[in-house]
Design an enzyme around this catalytic site. Structure first.
Site: not given
Ligand SMILES: Cc1ncc(COP(=O)(O)O)c(C=O)c1O
Length: 392
Positions: A76, A209, A333
């Site tokens: 993110t 992760h 999310c």
């Molecule tokens: C395509 C994509 N981009 C960004 C993210 C965000 O990553 P993080 O959970 O490390 O913030 C995710 C996680 O669900 C994702 O699947």
């Protein structure tokens, strides 16, 4: 979680369990290599060594130069840093940003923020029904004067469609002035080969992760020479692009996860075979079930999105959980406050089918026995629910 006959975790696109080697590296760094990597004494130098080692390992998995890796708090932050940072740095070239309608919320929201704060036009390209936005569509949009940035996901997190990012990068080189290209590779890292240096991508987000590393750690690839305005102000760590004392334990764990991932050369083929097995099992057991997005043999090897017409996804999800199977409706999310998936809607699916769709996602640790147990649970849950729906 109710006691269940099977325990099958098929929600690896949401997150994966850390490997024991990763946990050991995190623990070792916390307890024994606790120095501040910016300190000049040997404690600092030991911590700095961990960062350097991890940077090399993560860069190798991305096909990137080690010096191009900026560690962040996750995918993110990496998406936000790239989109905001590139837009700010190109304010004078700018006015227009091209993305797609099916991006992860962190990328969509970062693009929207640039639109609102800088007054840029944000173009969200529609995908074809298989979830792919053809190169020609991206290039036609990017060639409109004033386009300063193109931001696209490599593998879609809900349906596993793969965007042709290498071709997009090559095509953008023929546009003058060339728009910057940001790629969200959070779901493709370790699943598809990444050759960032060769492709000529400007920035690229990844996250630990999703590959059995720790949560809260990620990285942004920033092609050497690319101008980027940082989100945070503070020290000059990581070239000033991401000031603040680095999360050394998390980064060390990310490095180990990346190295183990790179060493498992057969992982993608294994996952693809298990994904096929999962789909064939579901197709044989549940009448009317169909795949959303790319055909089961296309797309990323670890994501299968299935609609079960007439069966409400939330109810099916809980029936599967009671049988010990974890999957998801939409992306993690939003899973706790269900809203229709913007990705499935963008594919043109009717709302009823969107509300009857589940995502199953594998990891390189998933086994054939687990897939078979999941198929049995899905068959039983779907049959039971179909009976309930029919009796209503
Ligand atoms: C395509 C994509 N981009 C960004 C993210 C965000 O990553 P993080 O959970 O490390 O913030 C995710 C996680 O669900 C994702 O699947």
């Amino acid at each position: 979680v109710a006691a269940a006959a099977t325990e099958v975790y098929l929600d690896n696109a949401a997150t994966t369990p850390a490997l024991p080697e990763v946990a050991a590296a995190v623990s070792e760094a916390l307890l024994h290599r606790f120095g501040n990597p910016s300190s000049a004494h040997r404690w600092g130098i030991a911590a700095e060594g961990l960062l350097r080692e991890a940077r090399g390992r993560v860069a190798a998995l991305m096909g990137a130069e080690p010096e191009a890796i900026v560690f962040t708090s996750g995918g993110t932050e990496a998406n936000n840093l790239a989109v905001w940072g590139l837009a700010q740095a190109r304010r004078r070239q700018g006015g227009r940003l091209v993305t797609t309608a099916i991006e992860h919320s962190s990328l969509l929201a970062a693009c929207q923020a640039v639109g609102e704060a800088l007054g840029w036009e944000v173009v969200r390209l529609a995908p074809d029904p298989d979830g792919v936005v053809p190169v020609e569509r991206v290039v036609a949009a990017a060639a409109v004067p004033g386009t300063a940035l193109v931001a696209i996901g490599h593998v879609n997190n809900e349906i596993g469609s793969v965007q042709p990012v290498a071709e997009v990068a090559a095509a953008l080189r023929r546009i003058a002035p060339r728009p910057a290209l940001h790629v969200d590779a959070v779901q493709s890292l370790g699943k598809l080969p990444l050759r960032l240096r060769v492709w000529g991508v400007d920035t690229c987000a990844v996250s630990a992760h999703k590959i059995h590393g720790p949560k809260g750690v990620g990285a942004l690839y920033v092609r050497p020479g690319t101008r980027l305005v940082p989100l945070l102000r503070g020290g000059d760590q990581q070239g000033g692009l991401r000031p603040g004392t680095e999360n050394v334990p998390g980064i060390a764990g990310f490095g180990v996860a990346a190295e183990l991932c790179a060493a498992d050369a057969g992982a993608a083929a294994r996952m693809a075979a298990l994904k096929r097995r999962l789909w064939q099992g579901i197709a044989a057991a549940v009448p009317g079930a169909a795949v959303n997005g790319p055909a089961p043999d296309a797309g990323a090897p670890h994501i299968l999105n299935v609609r079960f017409p007439g069966l409400p996804a939330e109810v099916l999800l809980h029936a599967l959980e009671a049988r010990g199977v974890a999957c998801s409706a939409g992306s993690a999310c939003h899973a706790r406050r269900p809203q229709p998936s913007h990705v499935l809607l963008a594919l043109g699916l009717p709302a009823a089918d969107v509300g009857a769709s589940l995502r199953f996602s594998l990891s390189r640790l998933t086994t054939a026995d687990e897939v078979d147990a999941a198929v049995a649970a899905i068959a039983a849950a779907a049959a039971e629910l179909a009976g309930v729906v029919a009796r209503r």
